[in-house]
Design an enzyme around this catalytic site. Structure first.
Site, PDB file in Angstrom:
ATOM      1  N   SER A 239      94.210 -68.712  -6.548  1.00  0.00           N
ATOM      2  CA  SER A 239      94.983 -69.668  -7.340  1.00  0.00           C
ATOM      3  C   SER A 239      94.033 -70.424  -8.253  1.00  0.00           C
ATOM      4  O   SER A 239      92.818 -70.221  -8.215  1.00  0.00           O
ATOM      5  CB  SER A 239      95.702 -70.656  -6.421  1.00  0.00           C
ATOM      6  N   LYS A 240      94.595 -71.290  -9.041  1.00  0.00           N
ATOM      7  CA  LYS A 240      93.807 -72.073 -10.001  1.00  0.00           C
ATOM      8  C   LYS A 240      92.647 -72.822  -9.349  1.00  0.00           C
ATOM      9  O   LYS A 240      91.640 -73.102  -9.992  1.00  0.00           O
ATOM     10  CB  LYS A 240      94.726 -73.086 -10.693  1.00  0.00           C
ATOM     11  N   ARG A 241      92.825 -73.167  -8.075  1.00  0.00           N
ATOM     12  CA  ARG A 241      91.762 -73.890  -7.377  1.00  0.00           C
ATOM     13  C   ARG A 241      90.469 -73.083  -7.347  1.00  0.00           C
ATOM     14  O   ARG A 241      89.382 -73.619  -7.264  1.00  0.00           O
ATOM     15  CB  ARG A 241      92.163 -74.197  -5.936  1.00  0.00           C
TER      16      ARG A 241
END
Ligand code: GLU
Ligand code: ZN
Length: 492
Positions: A254-256
């Site tokens: 994910s973006k994390r």
């Protein structure tokens, strides 16, 4: 049998690495089997639809350079390939199931369903979801309420007390108790739009899809789909659920973790060849000891038995390595053309946005040879070669002084270099190396000591791209100016 597979994205976000992996595997599988790869837009979720995401889808694949042979933009024998243009088909098929007694009208109001959900939450009910309230309505009762103007949804009548089985091409046999499936899910909403399940199954059937390769997160939907195929009286396609793509912490990518949309990778200066090569390895392996594959090589090597069940870990460092490899394969001219927009944006040729003049353009192309081996993404390039275009800030005097040398010696060393610049400009790297060695010997100093003050004077730093190439690009006049500026500072 002709293999037909598809990529069926919902345009509710930017194309990301996971979606592209699904598309690529479907493409490779179809190519390897001389089959057809389709694009189908699953755009029935109108609340999350955005035309910009459709554009992003086309832009992404144009940039990546692999395509479907049938799709909304190129047509084909089983179109339209956009679900919102196929509403009549879904309505017809939902209706057909109702007539067969395999689906039914549900007239429950939102208020009733909300209250039901609340009640289930409060009592921690074992079975959640729809309570099959309307499952027992007779066709004539349904018809009467329809005629009275009520707008029902159509729900699937899941056969209870049975087990649904299918064989996943990767995961093997999968079993699911029907009673554990979401109770009687909606197929057709009251506004006439299908749900994902109905549209997906009807289209895969009508479009002659033989293989469904999709992310493992869809696995829980598949027993429901298999039931629908059975109730329609259709054979279901071969299902193959692809391993998840994880970040290095084992959580879903994910973006994390960093960039996930292809747009971000593209802007950072990843090359399509590198992304394709790396993404093709997310959950598959081809040949022992071979890392680099062209798209053609992947097409001829791909097969379902090359897939792995274990989740794939997305390693940004490794992608960087691949990108560096592909950067190195470019000619200086080709690399310059790719890197130029980054130079313009970074203000290499004046203010940000200023295009290079002819001389700057030549210097930029020539500079590619100096940094090719030292970058992993295009975006790193401008800062690495900025010193070729603008005089670098003068570093503190201490930076010029080689180890175990002092300031007067450094001034001497740089003065010797001053006389070497003009001959150096005309020499190739090998000639220049021999020449400098010779000169250092004559002066009784180490080559390294001779080069260090020169490097700092010309590039503004102790670590820089290769020096001889730098001199050839800067030219004698500009090189001498920088040396004189440095000498003045050292003598001040
Ligand atoms: N529209 C679904 C998606 O967004 C398709 C899933 C499938 O391949 O069946 O991924
Ligand atoms: Zn109901």
């Amino acid at each position: 049998m002709t293999i037909r597979d598809r990529y069926a994205p919902s345009p509710t976000g930017l194309q990301h690495i996971g979606g592209v992996r699904t598309a690529l595997f479907n493409y490779l599988f179809a190519q390897s089997q001389k089959g057809a790869f389709l694009l189908r837009l699953e755009d029935t979720d109108r609340t999350r639809f955005d035309a910009a995401f459709v554009q992003n889808l086309y832009d992404t694949f144009t940039w990546l350079g692999f395509y479907w042979s049938e799709g909304p933009d190129r047509g084909g024998p089983v179109g339209p390939y956009i679900q919102s243009e196929r509403l009549g088909l879904y309505q017809k098929h939902a209706q057909a199931l109702v007539e067969k007694g395999r689906a039914y009208y549900c007239f429950c109001s939102t208020a009733r369903l909300d209250a039901l959900r609340e009640e289930q939450a409060k009592t921690h009910a074992e079975e959640t979801g729809y309570d099959r309230h309307c499952r027992g309505l007779s066709p004539s009762q349904g018809a009467a309420r329809l005629a009275a103007g009520e707008a029902p949804v159509i729900r699937l009548k899941i056969p209870l007390g049975e087990t649904t089985r299918f064989t996943d091409a990767l995961l093997g046999s999968v079993e699911w108790k029907n009673d554990a499936i979401t109770p009687d899910p909606v197929l057709l909403k009251s506004d006439g739009f299908p749900t994902y399940h109905l549209a997906n199954v009807v289209d895969d059937h009508l479009m002659g899809i033989s293989h469904v390769l999709r992310a493992q997160e869809w696995l829980p939907s598949t027993p429901l789909h298999v039931i629908m195929y059975q109730l329609f009286g259709w054979d279901h396609p071969v299902f193959c659920h692809l391993p998840m793509v994880m970040g290095q912490d084992g959580k879903k990518l994910s973006k994390r973790h960093g960039a996930t949309s292809i747009d971000e990778f593209r802007r950072a200066g990843y090359l399509p060849e590198a992304l394709i090569n790396y993404v093709a390895l997310l959950g598959a392996s081809y040949e022992e000891g071979k890392d680099l594959y062209t798209l053609e090589e992947l097409c001829s090597r791909f097969s379902l038995d090359k897939l792995s069940k274990a989740p794939a870990v997305f390693d940004y460092k490794k992608l960087g390595w691949y990108n560096g490899q592909y950067i190195r394969m470019k000619t200086d001219e080709a690399l310059a053309a790719l890197a130029l927009p980054y130079g313009v944006e970074a203000g290499l040729f004046g203010c940000p946005g200023t295009a290079p003049d002819a001389a700057q353009h030549r210097a930029f192309s020539a500079a590619m040879g100096l940094i090719k081996e030292r970058v992993s993404v295009l975006k790193e390039i401008p800062d690495k070669i900025r010193y070729l275009f603008a005089e670098p800030p003068l570093p503190p005097v201490s930076e010029f002084i080689p180890k175990k040398r002092d300031l007067p010696q450094t001034i001497d060393l740089l003065s010797i270099c001053r006389n070497l610049v003009e001959p150096l400009e005309a020499l190739s790297d090998t000639q220049a190396e021999a020449f400098i060695k010779d000169q250092a010997e004559k002066a009784g100093v180490k080559v390294g000591d001779l080069m260090m003050p020169l490097r700092v004077a010309l590039t503004g730093a102790r670590v820089s791209p290769p020096l001889f190439g730098t001199i050839r690009i800067l030219g004698t006049t500009r090189s001498l100016e920088r040396i004189d500026r440095a000498l003045a500072a050292l003598q001040a």
